[in-house]
Design a protein around this motif. Structure first.
Motif, PDB file in Angstrom:
ATOM      1  N   GLU A 157       0.823  -1.209   0.000  1.00 35.71           N
ATOM      2  CA  GLU A 157       0.000   0.000   0.000  1.00 35.71           C
ATOM      3  C   GLU A 157       0.853   1.253   0.000  1.00 35.71           C
ATOM      4  O   GLU A 157       0.349   2.351  -0.219  1.00 35.71           O
ATOM      5  N   THR A 158       2.149   1.108   0.268  1.00 35.30           N
ATOM      6  CA  THR A 158       3.092   2.226   0.205  1.00 35.30           C
ATOM      7  C   THR A 158       4.016   2.099  -0.995  1.00 35.30           C
ATOM      8  O   THR A 158       4.258   3.059  -1.715  1.00 35.30           O
ATOM      9  N   ILE A 159       4.539   0.896  -1.164  1.00 34.09           N
ATOM     10  CA  ILE A 159       5.437   0.597  -2.288  1.00 34.09           C
ATOM     11  C   ILE A 159       4.743  -0.455  -3.142  1.00 34.09           C
ATOM     12  O   ILE A 159       4.847  -1.659  -2.883  1.00 34.09           O
ATOM     13  N   PRO A 160       3.991  -0.036  -4.150  1.00 36.06           N
ATOM     14  CA  PRO A 160       3.160  -0.983  -4.907  1.00 36.06           C
ATOM     15  C   PRO A 160       3.989  -1.898  -5.793  1.00 36.06           C
ATOM     16  O   PRO A 160       5.067  -1.542  -6.260  1.00 36.06           O
ATOM     17  N   HIS A 161       3.428  -3.100  -6.007  1.00 36.66           N
ATOM     18  CA  HIS A 161       3.991  -3.988  -7.023  1.00 36.66           C
ATOM     19  C   HIS A 161       3.293  -3.785  -8.357  1.00 36.66           C
ATOM     20  O   HIS A 161       3.917  -3.828  -9.408  1.00 36.66           O
ATOM     21  N   ALA A 162       1.979  -3.563  -8.314  1.00 33.53           N
ATOM     22  CA  ALA A 162       1.161  -3.389  -9.522  1.00 33.53           C
ATOM     23  C   ALA A 162       1.347  -4.536 -10.504  1.00 33.53           C
ATOM     24  O   ALA A 162       1.183  -4.351 -11.708  1.00 33.53           O
TER      25      ALA A 162
END
Length: 431
Positions: A157-162
């Protein structure tokens, strides 16, 4: 994208549904003899939806149930275009109405929480259970966050993988929009094997496309544990032509092997801790494995993937379960959308033949993987696969990659083919 139709795609690539099935052994007898068998398909992504649709179309009397927890499916292929700023999330979102209303697939919006292979039963989160004659699992991927110190799954939620498209795509898009001009986007690329081999590098291209248009003083850094990547020459040629020194790719032996991530500081620690790369927007794509339900069902190997008989995609662990798509070990076939689409057709034919008492045949299939470097600059790689000596193998002399050093007209045509391919394959899958 919407100016292209399935007819245009099929005309461009010489493919029809019937032609696609000639190499995988479907006969009218097999379709007719399947009778009232019940096939349950778990997962409504590319592979699962294809398998459900083709099973029902080819054997209308068969009971086919597709179980998918979400009302719609957002494709990973095409999601990088959303990051590039020229496509909407709605355009890559697909529903199940056509499978249900036109094809006659029984679509259940629920989650499978257990598989009892002895009783041939799947248990649903709602408390219901379903019995099957044959079970097709298309569980996609999950992530191995334990492989990277400093970051946990909740940190997405902070560092997305997408790397599962949808809300994660929108989160990464919002972070890019909020990033200052002159900021730094850092992608931490995954190790092999992973979903969509050229995907990280198309993403880098699309992020650079957005930044060049809106925040031209920004920087793109790729930290990659690998020493090379799919279509590398083509991507690097396009990057040099369109983005100059905006994109910097660092391979595993050149500071690209990340050993720890500082989430609060958005900093990647690499090169034995000697190198620290700080990001304004960090995109961490973790190492991957088969979706959790495949593990829970006891269908995975020590590497975390589902081993299958690559002739039929039947699990080596169970005679009545098949595993397709990114979760399976499929020889030379890549973990790609087009490969999953082909595997859905292969497994449909294999099930129909088995239920009718016919021996499986050696399937043939194809996979094409496109990528955009700009809106009007496309590259591609294609291959033909055939079951040989116990595995899916690339047919020697088939396929190939886009040639280097081509004109802008050639690259524009490849970009047009990219969008036509997307329109055609998604219509083939979800109608």
């Amino acid at each position: 994208m919407h100016n292209f139709t399935r007819r245009h795609f099929l005309k461009a690539f010489g493919i029809t549904s019937a032609a696609a099935l000639t190499g995988i052994g479907l006969t009218p007898l097999a379709a007719h003899s399947a009778g009232k068998a019940h096939v349950v398909v778990v997962g409504g992504g590319t592979g699962g939806a294809t398998a459900a649709r083709y099973l029902k179309q080819l054997s209308p009397d068969m009971a086919v149930t597709l179980i998918e927890p979400n009302a719609t499916y957002v494709t990973c292929y095409g999601s990088n275009w959303v990051l590039g700023g020229f496509e909407s999330i709605e355009a890559i979102t697909h529903g199940y109405d056509n499978l249900r209303d036109r094809d006659g697939v029984d679509v259940i919006q629920d989650k499978v929480i257990g598989v009892d292979a002895d009783s041939r039963t799947v248990r649903l989160e709602s408390g219901d259970s379903l019995q099957y004659d044959k079970l097709v699992m298309s569980p996609g991927i999950d992530f191995k966050y334990d492989d990277m110190p400093g970051i946990e799954e909740a940190d997405a939620e902070t560092i997305p993988h997408a790397w599962k498209a949808g809300s994660q795509t929108e989160l990464l898009r919002a972070q890019l929009q909020a990033m200052p001009n002159g900021g730094v986007y850092v992608m931490v690329a995954p190790p092999n094997p992973y979903r969509c081999p050229p995907g990280p590098y198309e993403r880098v291209s699309m992020v650079a496309y957005y930044l060049k248009t809106h925040k031209p003083r920004s920087k793109v850094i790729v930290l990659d544990p690998k020493e090379g990547f799919a279509k590398q020459g083509l991507f690097e040629e396009g990057w040099a032509e369109h983005y100059g020194d905006m994109i910097e790719w660092r391979g595993g032996s050149n500071g690209g092997r990340v050993e720890e991530i500082d989430v609060s500081g958005k900093t990647a620690h690499a090169d034995g801790g000697q190198e620290r790369v700080r990001a304004d927007v960090m995109n961490f794509v973790p190492a991957q494995r088969a979706g959790q339900i495949a593990h829970d069902a006891g269908l995975t190997n020590e590497q975390g993937w589902a081993s299958v008989d690559q002739r039929t995609f039947k699990s080596v662990m169970d005679d009545n379960i098949y595993v397709i798509g990114d979760a399976s070990v499929a020889g030379a076939m890549p973990k790609s959308g087009h490969a999953a689409n082909n595997q859905g057709k292969i497994v449909a034919a294999a099930i129909l033949r088995e239920l009718s008492g016919q021996e499986p045949l050696d399937p043939s299939s194809a996979s094409t993987c496109y990528g955009l470097i700009t809106l009007d600059y496309g590259v591609s790689i294609a291959a033909v696969y055939q079951y040989q000596n116990g595995a899916q193998a690339a047919v020697e002399g088939s396929g190939g990659v886009s040639p280097l050093g081509q004109s802008s007209t050639f690259r524009r045509q490849e970009a047009e083919h990219t969008r036509a391919w997307y329109a055609g394959i998604t219509q083939d899958i979800w109608g």
